[in-house]
Design a protein around this motif. Sequence first.
Motif, PDB file in Angstrom:
ATOM      1  N   THR A  46     -22.532   6.171  99.448  1.00  0.00           N
ATOM      2  CA  THR A  46     -21.746   5.693 100.588  1.00  0.00           C
ATOM      3  C   THR A  46     -20.453   6.481 100.726  1.00  0.00           C
ATOM      4  N   VAL A  49     -18.272   6.705 103.981  1.00  0.00           N
ATOM      5  CA  VAL A  49     -18.599   5.627 104.921  1.00  0.00           C
ATOM      6  C   VAL A  49     -17.424   4.653 105.004  1.00  0.00           C
ATOM      7  N   GLU A  50     -16.962   4.405 106.206  1.00  0.00           N
ATOM      8  CA  GLU A  50     -15.867   3.455 106.395  1.00  0.00           C
ATOM      9  C   GLU A  50     -16.342   2.036 106.079  1.00  0.00           C
ATOM     10  N   PRO A  51     -15.558   1.249 105.371  1.00  0.00           N
ATOM     11  CA  PRO A  51     -15.959  -0.144 105.149  1.00  0.00           C
ATOM     12  C   PRO A  51     -15.766  -0.981 106.430  1.00  0.00           C
ATOM     13  N   THR A  52     -16.693  -1.886 106.694  1.00  0.00           N
ATOM     14  CA  THR A  52     -16.546  -2.790 107.839  1.00  0.00           C
ATOM     15  C   THR A  52     -16.148  -4.167 107.312  1.00  0.00           C
ATOM     16  N   THR A  53     -14.883  -4.520 107.520  1.00  0.00           N
ATOM     17  CA  THR A  53     -14.458  -5.846 107.059  1.00  0.00           C
ATOM     18  C   THR A  53     -14.841  -6.887 108.097  1.00  0.00           C
ATOM     19  N   HIS A  54     -14.970  -6.440 109.327  1.00  0.00           N
ATOM     20  CA  HIS A  54     -15.208  -7.377 110.411  1.00  0.00           C
ATOM     21  C   HIS A  54     -16.017  -6.688 111.481  1.00  0.00           C
ATOM     22  N   VAL A  55     -17.067  -7.366 111.971  1.00  0.00           N
ATOM     23  CA  VAL A  55     -17.897  -6.720 112.986  1.00  0.00           C
ATOM     24  C   VAL A  55     -17.237  -6.726 114.354  1.00  0.00           C
ATOM     25  N   LEU A  56     -16.252  -7.603 114.545  1.00  0.00           N
ATOM     26  CA  LEU A  56     -15.643  -7.726 115.866  1.00  0.00           C
ATOM     27  C   LEU A  56     -14.758  -6.538 116.194  1.00  0.00           C
ATOM     28  N   GLN A  57     -14.635  -6.258 117.472  1.00  0.00           N
ATOM     29  CA  GLN A  57     -13.723  -5.197 117.914  1.00  0.00           C
ATOM     30  C   GLN A  57     -12.366  -5.787 118.317  1.00  0.00           C
ATOM     31  N   LEU A  58     -12.164  -7.048 118.020  1.00  0.00           N
ATOM     32  CA  LEU A  58     -10.938  -7.725 118.475  1.00  0.00           C
ATOM     33  C   LEU A  58      -9.687  -7.196 117.771  1.00  0.00           C
ATOM     34  N   GLN A  59      -8.575  -7.204 118.481  1.00  0.00           N
ATOM     35  CA  GLN A  59      -7.273  -6.954 117.873  1.00  0.00           C
ATOM     36  C   GLN A  59      -6.214  -7.756 118.626  1.00  0.00           C
TER      37      GLN A  59
END
Lengths: 94, 474, 486
Positions: A46, A49-59
């Motif tokens: 890996t 590979v960037e880790p995905t802490t959250h699937v949302l694109q929200l900010q």
Amino acid sequence: MAISEKDIAYIAELSELELTSEEAVQYAGSLNSIIDYMAQLQELDTSGVEPTTHVLQLQNVFREDVVKPGLSREEALRNAPNRTKTSFKVPKIL
Amino acid sequence: MARYETVIGLEFHAELKTKSKLFCPCPTEFGGEPNTHVCPVCLGLPGVLPVLNKHAVELAVKAGLALNCDIQRVSKFDRKNYFYPDLPKAYQVTQFALPICRDGYVNISGKQIRINRIHLEEDAGKLIHSGESILDSGFSMPDYNRAAVPLIEIVTEPDIRSAQEARELAERLKSLLEYAGVSDVRMEQGSLRCDVNISLRPEGQTEFGIRAEIKNLNSFRAIERAIEYEEKRQAAILDEGGRVIQETRTWDDGKGITLSMRSKENAHDYRYFPEPDLVPTVIDDIWMNEIRQSLPEMPEARKHRLMTECGLSEYDTNRIVETPMLAFFFDEVIEAGADAKLTANWILGDISRLLTGNEDKLPIKASDLAVLIEQVKSGAINHSSGKLVLEEMFMHGGCPLEIIKTRGFAQISDASALQEAVLKVVEANPEPVADYKAGKKKAMGFLLGQIMKATGGQANPQMVREMLEKALDA
Amino acid sequence: MLTRLTVAETIKGLQEKQFSSLELTNAYLERIEALDKDINAYITVTAEKARKQAAASDKRRIEGNALSAFDGVPVGIKDIICTKGVRTTAASKMLENFVPPYSATCWNKLENAGCVLLGKLNMDEFAMGSSTENSAFFTTKNPFDLACVPGGSSGGSAAAVAADMAPFSLGTDTGGSVRQPASFCGTVGLKPTYGRVSRFGVIPYASSLDQVGIFAKSIEDCALILSYISGKDEMDSTSVPVEVPDYSVLLDNGVKGMKIGLPKEYFGEGIAKAISDMIKAQAQKLAEAGAEIVEVSLPHTGYALPAYYIMATAEASANLARYDGVRYGLRVERDNLADMFKATRSQGFGAEVKRRIMLGTYALSSGYYEAYYNKTLQVRTLVKKDFDDCFAAGIDCLLTPTAPTTAFRLDEKSNDPLAMYMSDICTVTVNMAGLPALVVPCGELGGLPVGAQLIGAPFAEEKLFRSGRVLENERLIPQFRNREGR
């Protein structure tokens, strides 16, 4: 990376759990078989590979700085397993 | 005896001046009966979720600007896990990997202290102990009114080398945060707290020694004293060839010593990980500029203005800007129309004197001081009456015109009334008059005093002097 | 029989005054009384509250003030969803007597729509399990075979709907906790897109994976209910401000021109052949209805399960730390704080919950974060990318098995945690990628139901309903009610 009984004692301490020596042996066994299974992850490369802490694109989800009523003290203390008239109550700390 | 260099880094926690808590709409105000400023969110009841207070983000950015930091475009929250009864969720929501500000600095005399980072986090609640202290208490009572009040943590680099520098930095930082309007910075109320990391190393050595962390420092004086104590304690250990233990120590102000807190070692495995209940904060240029523009005038700009626009001396300017409360008050008074130099004289003179011992709060209104200054300037009352009026305003409040009227401070400038008083005194004191005429000019003072006495101190001294000289020279 | 009606039929009946909400509610309460001593779906039956709510609803309807089409429709709620004033236990001794002073947003919305609460449904403790055997109180049985598990963790929610003890129910799905029991009990089950339904008031297992889901008897019902409970919530920072369509009007738009993918990784080793075949037969039906069926690949599927268990338990280790005996919940008294914490947590949590707390704590502890926790977040990126690539290539939905087997027997896996974890192998990827997925009953094997899983792109629930509707029209919903004269 096998989990020793010493590791189990350390993890239990961090989790604020007390285990009998029998339980410690059992947990060491089941956690080791789980960890063995998890070890297949190490086969996967890996790097980069960037880790995905959250699937949302929200900010920037905010609330405005406005005060609203919360719970009355009685409501706040209602579920307390041990209390004084005004506060929660815990036994001797040190 | 080896010579040691002291290495100090400071960590400050400042409560942000928001109305509501960091993640819920409960009030942040002080006081309040235990557990009355709480809701399911700040009590950490099962299933509740945090929603970030936008104003807290803006105040953290302002603090970063005031301390010359790089404001981070993207910041995120993490969970810091540990169990303690004042921490409702058994994790603190804080910023570990991506804090909101990085790499700032603060100037103290002749030196720059680097700021490593500023991050936003929630405060814990408070434990009320049944006994004198935690050590002798049979039980304790958590009060969650302060739980989740927004804090910034400011971490300096280990650039400080003495107790004096630490104190100066703390004072400087307090002033900057106050100017930026981000915190009340009251150490005694706990809205500004300071922890000290201190180690010693033999002079000339580059690597750091083993450090101790000192907590529970409630005043600038305590910071200074605790460091001085710790320097001696650690030097004594090193002199004997011992090793300083890396630990957290608490300052006992009464005894003037630090004490080991003997915390559990694994309590330091905080298992930080990204807080899944919150989304990233992204500060774009537009928002950044809005926050920058809302930042109040900072000390350097203020000094420049006071000297160039208000014509104050450098000495007076420095004295005013040193204390943000006085500086804000100065602006309000001149805004209300008072002369800048006279205002500075009053503030640095009588007002500072009257504030001694109670430096927190000015009991008078800026507009009232402006009126008082005008009354003295126009000659409606004399300067000594003005001082008495100010004292009255400090003690009992009230508007200056009212006090002048009820206390009868109005100055007599009516020429005929004064002339009468002058002639009476001249008549009643033939000897001093003769002395004066014989060249003993000192007699003039006596006669002036008699006239002031006769008029209850309200005669316009300038006019009396002129009239008396005329009468005597006749 | 009133309890056989779908929600849509119930709404129609109430509107046409064929029966009152009180009659309906009583019918359900009687059925619960009759059957639940064997099935054990409900932890708490709120009979008195339900009758009161029903009577109030009837009054509103008579006065022409119905709150919504749902006014008077009964519902059962998983006992992990907070219901103000009604005990909410998460099936844990820790919260045995916890009465929340607030309601979860999803229940709030239903209550404001006039729904009647029948009671709180059994589950694995803190949603940690795949069989409902980890409930601290009792095990729920599969209505189709009382010797089998209903699945989990939302086993009570599935069993209640399957056995006509509720017209619909809410559950939660962290790694398959709605879909696997829906498959085991022959109901429709929906796990919406992450962020579609507010999580406020839902006791968390793993916050970045949890989502409220629906158990219903038809896809139409599922669509109706989703429209009510979805939407942006000011109390949940992770709820998404995406418009909520009226799903029910889009149901019958068909699948003509849709591209449906069969990911090969879901049909191989570890999946019962009979189940694979049954799912492939469903693909045939979709093809006949005009969809194009294509084989696709999601290459990182095999890594999802181990990554999921590390990610979920790491979050859980923090989420369950608050149960410390101070503010609410169980407290085991000891004369000092440290002992009180330990005694309370050791006695309050069951064995599996403690195992997962320790696993998660280990994965986050100093020295292991990179190797375990961070690695799982990278795997999540890859798993999500597999799906993203599929949808970007024009695939509308994926069709897969829901579970490797039909409902297994009680005690079959309860002593082998890893074997139990494996039953989530077809479902965890969806949570890791935050996608919506729908389980549609598609037949039976050996008398036990089998559900097909349809997976969609974020917020593409509508396509799942349309595809599911094609399968449902084949009348494959198992009929528990016709067995044994129940």
